[in-house]
Design a protein around this motif. Structure first.
Motif, short mmCIF file in Angstrom:
data_model
loop_
_atom_site.label_atom_id
_atom_site.label_comp_id
_atom_site.label_asym_id
_atom_site.label_seq_id
_atom_site.Cartn_x
_atom_site.Cartn_y
_atom_site.Cartn_z
N GLN A 9 133.46 43.71 58.85
CA GLN A 9 133.63 42.68 57.80
C GLN A 9 133.63 41.73 57.91
O GLN A 9 132.77 40.69 58.05
CB GLN A 9 134.93 42.67 56.60
N ALA A 10 133.72 41.14 59.17
CA ALA A 10 134.15 39.63 59.84
C ALA A 10 133.23 39.22 60.49
O ALA A 10 132.65 38.32 60.25
CB ALA A 10 135.06 39.27 60.53
N LYS A 11 132.46 40.16 61.13
CA LYS A 11 130.67 39.59 61.86
C LYS A 11 130.32 39.96 60.72
O LYS A 11 129.21 39.30 61.34
CB LYS A 11 130.65 41.10 63.13
N LYS A 12 130.05 41.14 60.12
CA LYS A 12 128.65 40.81 58.88
C LYS A 12 129.45 38.88 57.68
O LYS A 12 128.14 38.29 57.39
CB LYS A 12 129.37 41.74 57.88
N ARG A 13 130.55 38.95 57.73
CA ARG A 13 131.00 37.72 57.10
C ARG A 13 129.93 36.13 57.94
O ARG A 13 129.42 35.62 57.29
CB ARG A 13 131.97 37.16 57.01
N GLN A 14 129.84 35.89 58.79
CA GLN A 14 129.86 35.32 60.34
C GLN A 14 127.96 35.48 59.76
O GLN A 14 127.53 34.00 59.62
CB GLN A 14 130.47 35.43 61.88
N ALA A 15 127.44 36.85 59.88
CA ALA A 15 126.25 37.01 59.78
C ALA A 15 125.61 35.72 58.75
O ALA A 15 124.40 35.30 58.73
CB ALA A 15 125.70 37.90 60.80
N ARG A 16 125.92 35.97 57.89
CA ARG A 16 125.63 35.77 56.39
C ARG A 16 125.65 34.48 56.12
O ARG A 16 124.88 33.85 56.00
CB ARG A 16 126.69 35.97 55.40
N ALA A 17 126.83 33.96 56.95
CA ALA A 17 127.18 32.52 56.69
C ALA A 17 125.80 31.75 57.69
O ALA A 17 125.33 30.82 56.86
CB ALA A 17 128.46 32.40 57.42
N GLN A 18 125.55 32.12 58.96
CA GLN A 18 124.86 31.34 59.87
C GLN A 18 123.47 31.72 59.41
O GLN A 18 122.25 30.73 59.25
CB GLN A 18 125.06 32.31 60.95
N ALA A 19 123.23 33.03 58.32
CA ALA A 19 121.61 33.55 57.95
C ALA A 19 121.97 31.80 56.42
O ALA A 19 120.47 31.61 56.72
CB ALA A 19 121.53 34.62 57.87
N THR A 20 122.36 31.62 56.32
CA THR A 20 122.56 30.46 55.14
C THR A 20 122.07 29.34 55.95
O THR A 20 121.12 29.14 55.51
CB THR A 20 124.04 31.32 54.15
N ALA A 21 122.78 29.29 57.05
CA ALA A 21 123.21 27.82 56.82
C ALA A 21 121.17 27.94 57.93
O ALA A 21 120.98 26.77 57.95
CB ALA A 21 123.69 27.94 57.68
N GLU A 22 120.71 28.85 58.20
CA GLU A 22 119.34 28.72 58.64
C GLU A 22 118.07 28.45 58.29
O GLU A 22 117.46 27.73 57.89
CB GLU A 22 119.34 30.20 60.00
N ALA A 23 118.38 28.78 56.86
CA ALA A 23 117.49 29.45 55.25
C ALA A 23 118.03 27.80 55.02
O ALA A 23 116.24 26.77 54.46
CB ALA A 23 118.45 30.16 54.35
N ALA A 24 119.18 26.79 54.70
CA ALA A 24 119.10 25.90 54.52
C ALA A 24 118.27 24.86 55.11
O ALA A 24 117.62 24.07 54.87
CB ALA A 24 120.19 25.85 54.65
N ALA A 25 118.34 25.11 56.27
CA ALA A 25 117.68 24.00 57.40
C ALA A 25 116.18 24.43 57.28
O ALA A 25 115.50 23.26 57.49
CB ALA A 25 118.39 24.25 58.30
N ASN A 26 115.98 25.82 57.31
CA ASN A 26 113.96 25.70 57.03
C ASN A 26 113.95 25.27 55.94
O ASN A 26 112.88 24.90 55.36
CB ASN A 26 114.43 27.09 57.21
N ARG A 27 114.46 25.58 54.67
CA ARG A 27 114.39 24.39 53.34
C ARG A 27 113.89 23.43 53.14
O ARG A 27 113.15 22.70 52.93
CB ARG A 27 115.43 25.11 52.06
N ALA A 28 115.38 22.39 54.11
CA ALA A 28 114.99 20.92 54.70
C ALA A 28 113.50 20.92 55.36
O ALA A 28 112.77 19.72 55.29
CB ALA A 28 115.73 20.49 55.06
N LYS A 29 113.21 21.71 56.99
CA LYS A 29 112.10 21.26 57.54
C LYS A 29 110.86 21.81 56.58
O LYS A 29 109.77 20.86 56.78
CB LYS A 29 112.21 22.15 58.40
N HIS A 30 110.84 22.68 56.13
CA HIS A 30 109.76 23.03 55.07
C HIS A 30 109.32 23.23 54.16
O HIS A 30 108.36 22.97 53.42
CB HIS A 30 109.21 25.15 55.69
#
Length: 65
Positions: A9-30
């Motif tokens: 569960q900790a790994k899944k939670r960390q992966a979700r947080a990383q994916a959310t951060a990456e999505a936010a960066a992509n939205r800002a960029k593109h």
């Protein structure tokens, strides 16, 4: 004693947080609308036309003929 943590569960939670951060960066960029992109293209074309019209020197004369 420490807190018991389920690693799966900790790994899944960390992966979700990383994916959310990456999505936010992509939205800002593109994440620009077509109207914003068109407006920037028009502004760049206007700026280039102004610079081309103000050219002086032998390069400008050679282009004219």
């Amino acid at each position: 004693m420490g807190e018991i943590v389920n690693l799966k569960q900790a790994k899944k939670r960390q992966a979700r947080a990383q994916a959310t951060a990456e999505a936010a960066a992509n939205r800002a960029k593109h994440g620009r609308t077509a109207a914003e992109k068109a407006n920037d293209r028009r502004a760049e074309a206007r700026r280039q036309a102004l610079l081309d019209g103000a050219r002086q020197g032998p390069e400008a004369c050679a282009e004219d003929g």
